[in-house]
Design a protein around this motif. Structure first.
Motif, mmCIF file in Angstrom:
data_model
loop_
_atom_site.group_PDB
_atom_site.id
_atom_site.type_symbol
_atom_site.label_atom_id
_atom_site.label_comp_id
_atom_site.label_asym_id
_atom_site.label_seq_id
_atom_site.Cartn_x
_atom_site.Cartn_y
_atom_site.Cartn_z
ATOM 1 N N TYR A 46 0.831 -1.205 0.000
ATOM 2 C CA TYR A 46 0.000 0.000 0.000
ATOM 3 C C TYR A 46 0.869 1.261 0.000
ATOM 4 O O TYR A 46 0.528 2.261 -0.626
ATOM 5 C CB TYR A 46 -0.944 0.019 1.202
ATOM 6 N N ARG A 49 2.033 2.147 -3.450
ATOM 7 C CA ARG A 49 0.995 2.846 -4.209
ATOM 8 C C ARG A 49 0.916 4.308 -3.768
ATOM 9 O O ARG A 49 0.849 5.213 -4.604
ATOM 10 C CB ARG A 49 -0.358 2.166 -4.031
ATOM 11 N N THR A 107 -8.266 3.834 -3.891
ATOM 12 C CA THR A 107 -8.432 3.052 -5.119
ATOM 13 C C THR A 107 -9.503 3.677 -6.011
ATOM 14 O O THR A 107 -9.314 3.838 -7.217
ATOM 15 C CB THR A 107 -8.831 1.592 -4.777
ATOM 16 N N LEU A 136 1.232 1.549 -11.312
ATOM 17 C CA LEU A 136 0.043 1.471 -10.451
ATOM 18 C C LEU A 136 -0.691 0.150 -10.646
ATOM 19 O O LEU A 136 -1.135 -0.468 -9.673
ATOM 20 C CB LEU A 136 -0.901 2.643 -10.732
ATOM 21 N N THR A 139 1.250 -2.468 -8.930
ATOM 22 C CA THR A 139 1.131 -2.314 -7.478
ATOM 23 C C THR A 139 -0.210 -2.833 -6.987
ATOM 24 O O THR A 139 -0.289 -3.478 -5.935
ATOM 25 C CB THR A 139 1.319 -0.834 -7.085
ATOM 26 N N GLU A 140 -1.272 -2.574 -7.737
ATOM 27 C CA GLU A 140 -2.590 -3.099 -7.347
ATOM 28 C C GLU A 140 -2.566 -4.629 -7.314
ATOM 29 O O GLU A 140 -3.134 -5.250 -6.409
ATOM 30 C CB GLU A 140 -3.687 -2.606 -8.310
#
Length: 199
Positions: A46, A49, A107, A136, A139-140
Motif C-alpha cells: 500500500y 501505491r 483506489t 500502479l 502495485t494493485e
C-alpha cells in the motif's frame, strides 16, 4: 517404593505437559510473527501505491488544469489512507475495516483520475504517464497478492489458536484470533462500465 513410583510418574507427566506447552507456545509465536510479517508486506504494498500518487498527480497537473477537483480528491484520499496505522499484534476487525475503507477510497479516487484522463490523448502519449499507469497496475496486483498472503497467514494462525489442546495454551498465554481482509461491500456485484466520458 510405591510412593516413589507414583511420584516419578507424576513428575514425568508434569514434564511432558510442560514440554507440550513450550512446543505449543513456540509454534504459536512463530505463526503470530508470520501474521505480523504478512501485515508488514501488506503495508509495504500500500505504501508503494501511496508513493506513486504524488508522481502521478504532478504528471497530470499541467495537462488538465481544470480537473482540479479530481486531483484534489486523489490527494485527500491518499492523505487519509496513509494516516491510518495499525499495530498488527493488536489488530481488531474494526481497525482492519477502517484501514480497508481508507484504502478503497484511494483506489476509487485513482480509478476516477485515470478514467478522466482518458480524454487527454497528449497525456496518454507521454512515457512518464504510461509508466506510472503500469506501475500502479502492478502495485494493485501486488496489493492483492499480499492481502491474500496475509489472509492465509491469519487463517493458519487462527486454526492453531483454536485447535485443541493448543487452544488451552493459547488462552493461558493470551493468543487470540486475528481478523482478515474481507471483500468490500457490494464487491459481488459486477461493476458498471461506462465509456461515455462526456458526463
Amino acid at each position: 517404593m510405591g510412593r516413589s513410583i507414583i511420584l516419578l510418574v507424576l513428575v514425568g507427566l508434569g514434564l511432558l505437559f510442560l514440554m507440550n506447552g513450550c512446543g505449543t507456545y513456540n509454534g504459536l509465536v512463530e505463526k503470530d510473527e508470520g501474521v505480523n510479517q504478512a501485515w508488514a508486506n501488506v503495508e509495504s504494498a500500500y505504501q508503494r501505491r501511496a508513493d506513486l500518487v504524488p508522481q502521478l498527480v504532478n504528471t497530470v497537473k499541467g495537462v488538465a488544469e481544470f480537473e482540479k477537483s479530481t486531483i484534489t480528491a486523489v490527494v485527500e484520499a491518499r492523505s487519509k489512507a496513509t494516516s491510518i496505522t495499525i499495530d498488527p499484534s493488536n489488530i481488531t476487525p474494526e481497525q482492519l475495516k477502517q484501514f480497508q475503507q481508507a484504502q478503497s477510497g484511494l483506489t476509487s479516487s485513482l480509478s476516477r483520475l485515470l478514467a478522466t484522463f482518458e480524454r487527454y490523448p497528449e497525456l496518454k502519449a507521454t512515457a512518464n504517464f504510461r509508466d506510472l499507469q503500469t506501475q500502479l497496475e502492478g502495485t494493485e496486483n501486488r496489493i492483492k497478492v499480499e492481502r491474500d498472503r496475509f489472509n492465509e497467514a491469519a487463517t493458519n494462525y487462527n486454526i492453531s489458536v483454536r485447535k485443541f489442546p493448543a487452544a488451552i495454551w493459547a488462552g493461558i498465554f493470551g493468543f487470540g484470533t486475528r481478523p482478515q481482509f474481507e471483500a468490500d461491500e457490494g464487491a459481488q456485484d459486477a461493476p458498471e462500465v461506462n465509456f461515455d466520458f462526456s458526463k
